[in-house]
Design an enzyme around this catalytic site. Structure first.
Site, PDB file in Angstrom:
ATOM      1  N   SER A   1       0.859  -1.188   0.000  1.00 42.38           N
ATOM      2  CA  SER A   1       0.000   0.000   0.000  1.00 42.38           C
ATOM      3  C   SER A   1       0.884   1.222   0.000  1.00 42.38           C
ATOM      4  O   SER A   1       1.998   1.190   0.552  1.00 42.38           O
ATOM      5  CB  SER A   1      -0.911   0.014   1.227  1.00 42.38           C
ATOM      6  OG  SER A   1      -1.546   1.271   1.387  1.00 42.38           O
TER       7      SER A   1
ATOM      8  N   TYR B   1      -1.867  -1.259  10.107  1.00 43.62           N
ATOM      9  CA  TYR B   1      -2.078  -1.612   8.700  1.00 43.62           C
ATOM     10  C   TYR B   1      -0.878  -1.203   7.855  1.00 43.62           C
ATOM     11  O   TYR B   1      -0.380  -1.991   7.032  1.00 43.62           O
ATOM     12  CB  TYR B   1      -3.343  -0.939   8.180  1.00 43.62           C
ATOM     13  CG  TYR B   1      -3.571  -1.129   6.701  1.00 43.62           C
ATOM     14  CD1 TYR B   1      -4.043  -2.343   6.217  1.00 43.62           C
ATOM     15  CD2 TYR B   1      -3.314  -0.102   5.797  1.00 43.62           C
ATOM     16  CE1 TYR B   1      -4.250  -2.531   4.855  1.00 43.62           C
ATOM     17  CE2 TYR B   1      -3.521  -0.281   4.440  1.00 43.62           C
ATOM     18  CZ  TYR B   1      -3.978  -1.495   3.970  1.00 43.62           C
ATOM     19  OH  TYR B   1      -4.179  -1.676   2.633  1.00 43.62           O
TER      20      TYR B   1
END
Length: 247
Positions: free
Chosen positions: A143, A156
């Site tokens: 990401s 995350y």
């Protein structure tokens, strides 16, 4: 990328394949002639609808599998091999991404993120390898938050930074078999999971993006299709940040 380029009949496994980016990847692979296995955690209806939408000539299989559960990983691989005989391309797209600020976390919050995003990627890759021919392709999902974390995204973001490192390390281990391992690190992509953030910050995100728009799932599917192709045979151990050039 057509049958003439050796795609026809190859088998691609896409986890998180029933919705969003994963569904777009599954659709792209099917359109190119791959046989596609859609791994999904819970949305059976979406997975079956996607399988049906790919058309009567598409060779597609949907398998329920929570990649945080080793037994589900084994079932996903076993069903794939039973149906298609091999795994030529593995796309580790499944992930979870709840946010919580420091001071509000506990083990029950942290553990599922790490088990799904990191452990699941490792164990599924490991389980697929005996069934992957030399020259196979592994595409992982990191990401942009691995490089630019925001407040409350720490766990995350860290899990996705781990994917960057794992991809680099696995590429070194698998190079002798000519298996490439790469990752894609998307920025904000318009899916049902980003509806709220786009509603709240869409204008700000577009203002920060040189291309002046929100990313679409097909933007990412095209990158994955390229990394899976023979044209990407000299790219391994790398992470492609796909965020429209956010500054």
């Amino acid at each position: 990328m057509t049958a003439a380029n050796g795609v026809q009949g190859k088998v691609a496994v896409v986890t998180g394949g029933s919705r969003g980016i994963g569904a777009a990847i599954a659709q792209r692979f099917s359109s190119l002639g791959y046989r596609v296995v859609i791994g999904y955690r819970s949305d059976q209806a979406a997975a079956e609808a996607l399988t049906a939408s790919l058309g009567p000539d598409a060779e597609c299989l949907a398998v329920q599998a929570d990649i945080a559960r080793p037994e589900d990983i084994e079932r996903l691989v076993a069903k794939t091999v039973e149906r298609f005989g091999a795994i030529d391309v593995l796309v580790n797209c499944a992930a979870i991404g709840p946010y919580r600020p420091l001071g509000k976390m506990d083990a029950d919050f942290i553990r599922p993120i790490l088990e799904t995003n990191i452990m699941g990627t490792i164990l599924l890759t490991q389980a697929a390898l005996p069934h992957m021919p030399d020259g196979g392709r592994i595409i992982n999902f990191a990401s942009a938050l691995a490089y630019r974390p925001i407040p409350t995204s720490s766990v995350y973001s860290a899990s996705k930074a781990a994917i960057v490192t794992l991809s680099h390390a696995f590429a070194k281990e698998l190079g002798a078999r000519k298996i490439t391992v790469n990752a894609v690190a998307p920025g904000v992509i318009e899916t049902d999971m980003t509806t709220q953030i786009i509603a709240e910050r869409g204008e700000q995100i577009m203002a920060m993006t040189p291309l002046g728009r929100i990313g679409q799932t097909d933007d990412i599917a095209g990158i994955v299709a390229f990394l899976a192709s023979s044209e990407a045979g000299w790219i391994t151990g790398r992470t492609i940040i796909a965020d429209g050039g956010v500054t």
